[in-house]
Motif scaffolding. Structure first.
Motif, short mmCIF file in Angstrom:
data_model
loop_
_atom_site.label_atom_id
_atom_site.label_comp_id
_atom_site.label_asym_id
_atom_site.label_seq_id
_atom_site.Cartn_x
_atom_site.Cartn_y
_atom_site.Cartn_z
N THR A 8 0.86 -1.18 0.00
CA THR A 8 0.00 0.00 0.00
C THR A 8 0.90 1.23 0.00
O THR A 8 2.11 1.12 0.21
N SER A 9 0.31 2.37 -0.23
CA SER A 9 1.12 3.59 -0.20
C SER A 9 1.77 3.78 1.16
O SER A 9 2.94 4.13 1.26
N ALA A 10 1.01 3.49 2.22
CA ALA A 10 1.55 3.66 3.57
C ALA A 10 2.69 2.66 3.84
O ALA A 10 3.74 3.04 4.38
N SER A 11 2.48 1.39 3.46
CA SER A 11 3.52 0.40 3.73
C SER A 11 4.76 0.68 2.88
O SER A 11 5.89 0.47 3.34
N LEU A 12 4.57 1.17 1.66
CA LEU A 12 5.71 1.51 0.80
C LEU A 12 6.52 2.65 1.41
O LEU A 12 7.75 2.57 1.51
N LEU A 13 5.85 3.70 1.86
CA LEU A 13 6.57 4.82 2.48
C LEU A 13 7.26 4.38 3.76
O LEU A 13 8.40 4.78 4.01
#
Length: 97
Positions: free
Chosen positions: A29-34
């Motif tokens: 997800t965008s959060a896990s990637l960041l």
């Protein structure tokens, strides 16, 4: 082909982070990637890779920003913030070596 080496290295770091998430059975997800990119940044010792990770974080944040903030002003603000953080980290790395 990439217009410059920094952009290529940033994309490679994004790919590395995505592969690490998949290998760890973590949803991408965008959060896990960041979070993964930030984790890589905190543990990386090589200055060139740190710079690439910073560029990757900037790319992901810019891509995820609301359309109204993607314009010149929003992008310039993100670049300035990232540049300040990058300078601080690179100076720290240089002092340690």
């Amino acid at each position: 082909m990439y217009p410059d080496e920094d952009e290529k290295q940033a994309d490679m770091m994004i790919g590395e982070a995505v592969i690490a998430l998949i290998d760890g059975d973590v949803p991408v997800t965008s959060a896990s990637l960041l979070m993964k990119l930030q984790s890589l940044l905190m543990t990386e010792n090589d200055a060139r890779r740190k710079k690439a990770i910073f560029c990757a974080i900037r790319e992901v944040r810019t891509a995820l920003s609301p359309p109204g903030e993607r314009g010149q002003h929003g992008t310039e603000k993100a670049r300035n913030e990232t540049s300040r953080l990058l300078d601080a980290v690179l100076n720290d790395v240089i002092r340690k070596h």
